[in-house]
Design an enzyme around this catalytic site. Structure first.
Site, PDB file in Angstrom:
ATOM      1  N   HIS A  44       0.854  -1.189   0.000  1.00  0.00           N
ATOM      2  CA  HIS A  44       0.000   0.000   0.000  1.00  0.00           C
ATOM      3  C   HIS A  44       0.895   1.247   0.000  1.00  0.00           C
ATOM      4  O   HIS A  44       1.296   1.724   1.073  1.00  0.00           O
ATOM      5  CB  HIS A  44      -0.908   0.002   1.223  1.00  0.00           C
ATOM      6  CG  HIS A  44      -1.816  -1.187   1.317  1.00  0.00           C
ATOM      7  ND1 HIS A  44      -1.366  -2.432   1.667  1.00  0.00           N
ATOM      8  CD2 HIS A  44      -3.154  -1.310   1.086  1.00  0.00           C
ATOM      9  CE1 HIS A  44      -2.381  -3.281   1.665  1.00  0.00           C
ATOM     10  NE2 HIS A  44      -3.473  -2.625   1.315  1.00  0.00           N
ATOM     11  N   HIS A 292      -4.093   3.087  -3.408  1.00  0.00           N
ATOM     12  CA  HIS A 292      -4.272   2.500  -2.073  1.00  0.00           C
ATOM     13  C   HIS A 292      -3.536   1.173  -1.893  1.00  0.00           C
ATOM     14  O   HIS A 292      -2.652   1.067  -1.047  1.00  0.00           O
ATOM     15  CB  HIS A 292      -5.761   2.299  -1.779  1.00  0.00           C
ATOM     16  CG  HIS A 292      -6.027   1.580  -0.500  1.00  0.00           C
ATOM     17  ND1 HIS A 292      -5.973   2.201   0.726  1.00  0.00           N
ATOM     18  CD2 HIS A 292      -6.330   0.285  -0.255  1.00  0.00           C
ATOM     19  CE1 HIS A 292      -6.229   1.316   1.668  1.00  0.00           C
ATOM     20  NE2 HIS A 292      -6.453   0.142   1.105  1.00  0.00           N
ATOM     21  N   GLU A 444     -17.870  -5.371  24.209  1.00  0.00           N
ATOM     22  CA  GLU A 444     -17.015  -6.558  24.329  1.00  0.00           C
ATOM     23  C   GLU A 444     -15.790  -6.500  23.431  1.00  0.00           C
ATOM     24  O   GLU A 444     -14.695  -6.916  23.823  1.00  0.00           O
ATOM     25  CB  GLU A 444     -17.817  -7.835  24.001  1.00  0.00           C
ATOM     26  CG  GLU A 444     -18.920  -8.166  24.982  1.00  0.00           C
ATOM     27  CD  GLU A 444     -20.240  -7.507  24.625  1.00  0.00           C
ATOM     28  OE1 GLU A 444     -21.253  -7.807  25.289  1.00  0.00           O
ATOM     29  OE2 GLU A 444     -20.270  -6.688  23.664  1.00  0.00           O
ATOM     30  N   HIS A 505     -28.404 -17.267  23.853  1.00  0.00           N
ATOM     31  CA  HIS A 505     -27.483 -17.101  24.971  1.00  0.00           C
ATOM     32  C   HIS A 505     -26.820 -18.416  25.385  1.00  0.00           C
ATOM     33  O   HIS A 505     -26.177 -18.473  26.440  1.00  0.00           O
ATOM     34  CB  HIS A 505     -28.215 -16.494  26.173  1.00  0.00           C
ATOM     35  CG  HIS A 505     -28.466 -15.024  26.045  1.00  0.00           C
ATOM     36  ND1 HIS A 505     -29.169 -14.480  24.985  1.00  0.00           N
ATOM     37  CD2 HIS A 505     -28.088 -13.973  26.832  1.00  0.00           C
ATOM     38  CE1 HIS A 505     -29.234 -13.162  25.138  1.00  0.00           C
ATOM     39  NE2 HIS A 505     -28.583 -12.834  26.238  1.00  0.00           N
TER      40      HIS A 505
END
Length: 700
Positions: A44, A292, A444, A505
């Site tokens: 890059h 890029h 999280e 869950h």
């Protein structure tokens, strides 16, 4: 200072002015990056071309970093979150002559990144890989590349500095006062983890943290207007950051001024929007996606070098005066800062010897004497203790015994049982940065990345949530393993224990997915004493992250006068209960909450005269590292009748039960119902384990 074409030659007819020398250094960073990508035919180039003035300014004018000692504790930290621009880092580490340090923190007397490494960019064995890799090259503060991870990790570094300063600084002795700089791009801004981390950083008032945003409006697919049109400045103002803007990425005086404003800003982190041109100087590819992620091409390289006033056919050129300019800048400034700190710390050691000893131990990832004293031992109890409760007791002991051990939960502290409740533990907040309870909020992914930043700062840190949400944290856990960091993740509600909440869950595939991760230690203890031994094991790890998978519901505490000692956890698997004389006909293997179920089945089998053995296997990876002799003693090859029992995916258990064995596990998602009903529905009952064992023996 604005961009100017400077003819770069190895022998200048006239002494260069300071602005000319600075431009020469900037263009050296650019052309090294261009040449490395072109030679590798991979990489890059555009972002290094755009950000070379920023990196030059930050390193050679601002940062406190000594290339001769790149791990001194009070250095400023630099994190390249848009890690695809790694040639920026390899160029500056080479030009500053940053020295290599090995895993034992020994200075090797050789460069971290040589010009040959840069020539061999992205090639096997080069210390200039495609993305920054911690441990691989000194001067890399964090492994980056997955976008957003670097900036999130930098928040952990900033928290660590605040905590270290609060605990160890004394009047006249600012032994920890470093800053953290992170460079990021549009990709980092779009990734959700960056939003989580930015929100937390502002809440905590981390005024030692500065993010510089490479605002070039280009991603792989083209201009960002196709997917990203929000007002980033307004967003960060909304978080509570100090937002600055530099409209010309080549104006290094303005860049330096904005960094000085950051240093003066108190009570909130700083976000600098740097307006850049990707592929700067490329006549045909500047401001395009073509700059890029692919080489410019030989002809475009030649034209670009012409635009810089650079010898168009020179490759990997470092003109006279460039090394010297960095030596006179960051080299002299960094060495002076490090020597002053060393003298200060020597006086600090005389006045505060215990604190200094703690800092020494922390820097080497050692543990203090008596770190495991007072860890609880649980008596036999058929009603038992939940894994999460035993864990909570262990954490509260360890956090008192180990001063630099701290952590928290993603808003589930009362449920994970990870709150540190002893006197003086405190909460880490903007106005109390010495607290040991970290409140990550419902973030999280950022939590796991913050743990990495804390561990990179040599603190021992834990984070917690429900096991099902380990999926949200997984990318950062993977980086923990890649970086070989001793982070600890405490995952509770490990299986069907969260019964009524249903399949959303109830983790099924999470255990095997974490077991598949190289370098990660995954432990699922069977009772309270196994939980304690799991902590005793993971706390001694210096270069491996660990996951503890714990039950919500009480598990019977096994009678260790009847069954084997829980210290067997340290070997990954051990013979918990055995047939008379130690010669079984059938082996029952299990982990976590299903071990007591296997024990019940074993007792039934023994009563019926069937020679049974129970193997508690809390950790596949630890067991697999044991000697073949030990593994064969636990699972004798001659005993082919084997039953594995685990409330999780059955995938992988065949390696232990063999082609003729039986696995009682989950092949579907769970259901919403009380735990006992779920256990019956999915076959987790002692009589079914007994039946499976008998079937195998009958078949044999």
């Amino acid at each position: 200072m604005s961009e100017a074409n400077i003819m770069s030659t190895t022998q200048a007819a006239q002494p260069m002015t300071d602005p000319e020398l600075e431009q020469l250094c900037i263009n050296t960073i650019r052309t090294l990056s261009i040449d490395a990508v072109q030679q590798a035919q991979s990489g890059h180039p555009g972002t290094p071309m755009a950000l070379a003035p920023l990196v030059y300014t930050l390193w050679n004018r601002v940062m406190r970093f000594d290339p001769q000692d790149p791990i001194w504790p009070n250095r400023d930290r630099f994190v390249l979150s848009n890690g695809h621009a790694s040639m920026l880092l390899w160029s500056v580490l080479h030009l500053t002559k940053t020295q290599a340090v090995n895993a034992e923190y020994e200075r090797l007397g050789e460069p971290s990144v040589t010009i040959e490494d840069i020539r061999r960019f992205r090639q096997l064995g080069s210390r200039a890989p495609g993305h920054p890799e911690y441990h691989w090259a000194s001067g890399v503060e964090a492994t980056t590349g997955p976008l957003g991870q670097g900036v999130a990790t930098s928040v952990g570094m900033a928290i660590a500095q605040k905590w270290l300063a609060t605990r160890y600084n004394r009047p006249g002795f600012e032994v920890f006062n470093y800053d953290i700089y992170a460079v990021c791009g549009d990709g980092c801004m779009m990734e959700g983890i960056a939003s989580e981390a930015a929100s937390l950083a502002a809440h905590l008032g981390l005024d030692n943290l500065c993010w510089v945003y490479d605002n070039n409006h280009i991603t792989i697919e083209g201009n960002t207007r196709i997917a990203f049109t929000e007002d980033v400045a307004a967003r960060f103002l909304g978080y509570g950051w100090n937002v600055l803007r530099v409209g010309d990425a080549n104006d290094i005086d303005r860049i330096e001024h904005s960094l000085a404003v950051f240093k003066q800003t108190k009570g909130r982190p700083t976000f600098i929007i740097l307006d850049t041109h990707i592929g700067y100087g490329s006549p045909h590819k500047q401001d395009t996606a073509a700059a890029h992620g692919e080489p410019l091409g030989d002809e475009e390289v030649r034209l670009t070098k012409q635009s810089y006033g650079w010898p168009e056919n020179a490759k990997f050129l470092v003109p006279d005066g460039v090394y010297e300019r960095f030596a006179a800048g960051i080299g002299m400034r960094g060495m002076k800062a490090r020597k002053e700190w060393t003298r200060l710390f020597g006086a600090y050691r005389d006045m505060y010897p215990e604190n200094a000893r703690e800092i020494d131990q922390m820097q080497r990832r050692e543990l203090p004497t008596g770190w495991d004293r007072n860890l609880p031992v649980f008596p036999a109890d058929s009603k038992g203790v939940a894994g999460r409760d035993a864990s909570g007791k262990a954490l509260n002991v360890l956090a008192q015994n180990i001063p630099w051990f701290l952590g928290g939960s993603a808003d589930l502290g009362p449920s994970n049982k990870t709150l540190l409740t002893f006197e003086g533990a405190g909460d880490f907040q903007a106005n109390s940065p010495g607290g040991k309870n970290l409140h990550f909020g419902i973030r999280e992914h950022a939590m796991a990345a913050v743990l990495n930043g804390l561990a990179l700062s040599k603190l021992r840190a834990f984070g917690a949530t429900f096991f099902i949400f380990s999926d949200y944290a997984r990318p950062a856990i993977r980086l923990s393993a890649l970086m070989e960091l001793p982070t600890i993740l405490v995952f509770t509600h490990d299986a069907m224990g969260d019964g009524e909440d249903g399949p959303t869950h109830q983790p099924v595939e999470q255990l095997v997915s974490l077991r598949a991760m190289p370098g990660l230690v995954t432990l699922r203890p069977a009772d309270a004493n196994e939980v304690i031994e799991a902590y005793r094991y993971v706390m001694t790890l210096r270069h491996q992250p660990a996951v503890l998978v714990l039950s919500r519901q009480p598990l019977p505490t096994l009678d260790r006068t009847k069954y084997a000692a829980a210290t067997g956890v340290a070997r990954g698997a051990y013979v918990l209960a055995d047939a008379p004389g130690g010669k079984p006909d059938v082996i029952l293997i299990s982990s976590g909450s299903e071990v007591s179920l296997a024990v019940n089945a074993h007792e039934t089998l023994l009563a019926e005269g069937i020679r049974s053995r129970v193997v508690s296997m809390p950790s596949w990876d630890i067991f697999d590292r044991q000697t073949q002799e030990y593994r064969d003693s636990v699972l004798p090859p001659a005993v082919i009748a084997r039953v594995a029992v685990e409330q999780a995916s059955t995938l992988g258990w065949e390696r232990y039960v063999g082609s003729g064995g039986r696995v009682i596990g989950m092949k579907t998602f769970g259901s919403s119902a009380p735990l006992k009903e779920l256990q019956r529905k999915f076959g987790f009952a002692p009589e079914l384990v007994v039946a499976a064992a008998k079937d195998l023996l009958a078949g044999a």
